[in-house]
Write an enzyme that holds these catalytic residues in place. Structure first.
Site, PDB file in Angstrom:
ATOM      1  N   CYS A 260      -9.290  56.151  69.283  1.00  0.00           N
ATOM      2  CA  CYS A 260     -10.007  57.426  69.392  1.00  0.00           C
ATOM      3  C   CYS A 260      -9.717  58.184  70.680  1.00  0.00           C
ATOM      4  O   CYS A 260      -9.442  59.389  70.644  1.00  0.00           O
ATOM      5  CB  CYS A 260     -11.506  57.186  69.288  1.00  0.00           C
TER       6      CYS A 260
ATOM      7  N   ARG B  14      -2.643  51.535  82.109  1.00  0.00           N
ATOM      8  CA  ARG B  14      -1.979  50.823  81.022  1.00  0.00           C
ATOM      9  C   ARG B  14      -2.930  49.849  80.352  1.00  0.00           C
ATOM     10  O   ARG B  14      -2.550  48.749  79.951  1.00  0.00           O
ATOM     11  CB  ARG B  14      -0.717  50.099  81.510  1.00  0.00           C
ATOM     12  N   SER B  15      -4.168  50.249  80.196  1.00  0.00           N
ATOM     13  CA  SER B  15      -5.121  49.391  79.497  1.00  0.00           C
ATOM     14  C   SER B  15      -4.796  49.374  78.013  1.00  0.00           C
ATOM     15  O   SER B  15      -4.161  50.298  77.482  1.00  0.00           O
ATOM     16  CB  SER B  15      -6.549  49.895  79.701  1.00  0.00           C
TER      17      SER B  15
ATOM     18  N   ASP C  81       1.111  51.628  86.194  1.00  0.00           N
ATOM     19  CA  ASP C  81      -0.046  50.771  86.448  1.00  0.00           C
ATOM     20  C   ASP C  81       0.055  50.253  87.878  1.00  0.00           C
ATOM     21  O   ASP C  81       1.000  50.580  88.612  1.00  0.00           O
ATOM     22  CB  ASP C  81      -0.108  49.625  85.434  1.00  0.00           C
ATOM     23  N   ILE C  82      -0.884  49.414  88.272  1.00  0.00           N
ATOM     24  CA  ILE C  82      -0.992  49.033  89.676  1.00  0.00           C
ATOM     25  C   ILE C  82       0.246  48.314  90.204  1.00  0.00           C
ATOM     26  O   ILE C  82       0.623  48.481  91.367  1.00  0.00           O
ATOM     27  CB  ILE C  82      -2.272  48.182  89.903  1.00  0.00           C
TER      28      ILE C  82
ATOM     29  N   ALA D 112     -10.445  59.112  82.629  1.00  0.00           N
ATOM     30  CA  ALA D 112     -11.365  58.163  83.259  1.00  0.00           C
ATOM     31  C   ALA D 112     -12.783  58.728  83.316  1.00  0.00           C
ATOM     32  O   ALA D 112     -12.998  59.944  83.270  1.00  0.00           O
ATOM     33  CB  ALA D 112     -10.885  57.832  84.673  1.00  0.00           C
TER      34      ALA D 112
END
Length: 365
Positions: free
Chosen positions: A171, A207-208, A230-231, A286
């Site tokens: 979603c 990048r979850s 990402d980190i 976020a």
């Protein structure tokens, strides 16, 4: 504060002299109007509208707020929503299986994180295990293995080659795509499917498994070059291939991108606005503001979307209706029952031929 406006087709218009801020409600409105029409038709036919069950087992205020928004939107648009609060996270799997098996339930969503990256007997991440426990017939979030696997392989239908049942997409990621479709100069619908963003460079900072990874894949499937930041690493999605970038930095990626999407779940994080070029589209996914809004809106031609929640809820509604139409609609169930009860003509013909042959053999003796 400069605000974006939309033209007669609903497409967002930018200002060449300064940045504009977009209310995502402009994008959500037509989707929700479509849902209202569909639920009204169901009611007129004497059919109860689809039911979504939400499972909340964490204390995250953002998750609770999302649940409240969902309930209000569903009620306003004629859908049904039931929030089930679980005090013990270990009860989620049981509640999830109960919902999967309940014919009255047409969609299930779980508010993550619950266990985070905490290791469990079920694997490296118990949250990942729970995501794969949701039945694809009820997975309104589009995060189970079936839908994830199809997304990463760019498979768009569940029932190839008939292609009647479209796969569901996550979603939040889908909401970003729908917003980008309405932003000037991002999507070109005159091009063939799969090439609507050909020639564009996009950076996704996150990048979850819930947002960043599927979003990068979705945009790459539409033809863009996508840097997934990402980190500890940077990857490039390009033409169906994934490459690790050893010589890129977050700054180099952002500077060459015409679309930048931030999804860093940290209050202290800020994307340096000096990296952002004029005419860039910036979307904040976020729950925290990942960019200084005042500085960003001084950049000529920037289109800034600070929140995507309204469109995310609209996509949640859209996914629920798609699940209902694909698997749960009474007419669909009746067709399935008729199909299952329909005699197999080939088997009957074979059986009749075999019996006839046996009788012929007996008569010849």
């Amino acid at each position: 504060m400069p605000a974006a406006v939309a033209d007669s087709n609903g497409v967002i218009v930018k200002d060449p002299e300064k940045g504009v801020k977009v209310d995502a409600g402009v994008v959500a409105k037509p989707f929700r109007a479509e849902i209202k029409v569909k639920t009204q038709k169901l009611k007129e036919a004497g059919i109860e509208p689809p039911l979504l069950v939400g499972l909340l087992a964490n204390k995250d205020p953002a998750a609770k707020q999302y649940a409240e928004w969902t309930g209000k939107a569903f009620k306003a648009d004629g859908l049904r929503y039931e929030l089930r609060i679980l005090e013990d996270p270990m009860d989620v799997e049981r509640a999830l299986n109960d919902a999967n098996d309940d014919p009255r339930v047409h969609g299930v969503m779980v508010y993550y994180p619950i266990f985070g990256q905490e290791e469990s007997y079920s694997g490296a991440s118990h949250d990942d295990y729970l995501r794969d426990t949701v039945s694809y017939k009820c997975d309104v979030e589009g995060l189970c293995h079936t839908y994830r696997s199809n997304l990463y392989r760019n498979v768009r239908f569940l029932d190839y080659p008939a292609n009647n049942h479209k796969c569901l997409l996550p979603c939040t990621s889908l909401s970003v795509v729908k917003i980008l479709e309405q932003c000037p100069g991002v999507y070109d619908k005159s091009r063939p499917l799969g090439n609507h963003m050909s020639g564009k460079t996009v950076t996704v900072i996150n990048r979850s498994e819930i947002v960043g990874r599927p979003l990068a894949a979705m945009i790459a499937n539409d033809g863009a070059d996508v840097y997934s930041v990402d980190i500890n690493s940077i990857y490039l999605f390009r033409s169906g291939r994934l490459e690790k970038c050893e010589n890129e930095t977050p700054e180099s990626c952002v500077r060459k991108s015409s679309v930048v999407i931030t999804g860093v779940p940290a209050k202290a994080y800020r994307l340096p606005t000096e990296w952002i070029q004029p005419n860039t589209t910036v979307v904040n996914v976020a729950s925290f503001k990942n960019v200084d809004e005042e500085s960003l809106l001084k950049i000529p031609g920037v289109v800034y979307v600070p929140l995507v929640g309204k469109v995310t809820v609209a996509m949640l509604e859209r996914n629920l209706v798609r699940l209902f139409d694909n698997f749960h609609h009474p007419l669909r169930q009746n067709e399935k029952n008729k199909e299952e009860s329909k005699p197999n003509t080939l088997v009957q013909w074979y059986t009749a031929a075999a019996v006839t042959a046996l009788l012929a053999v007996q008569l010849m003796k």
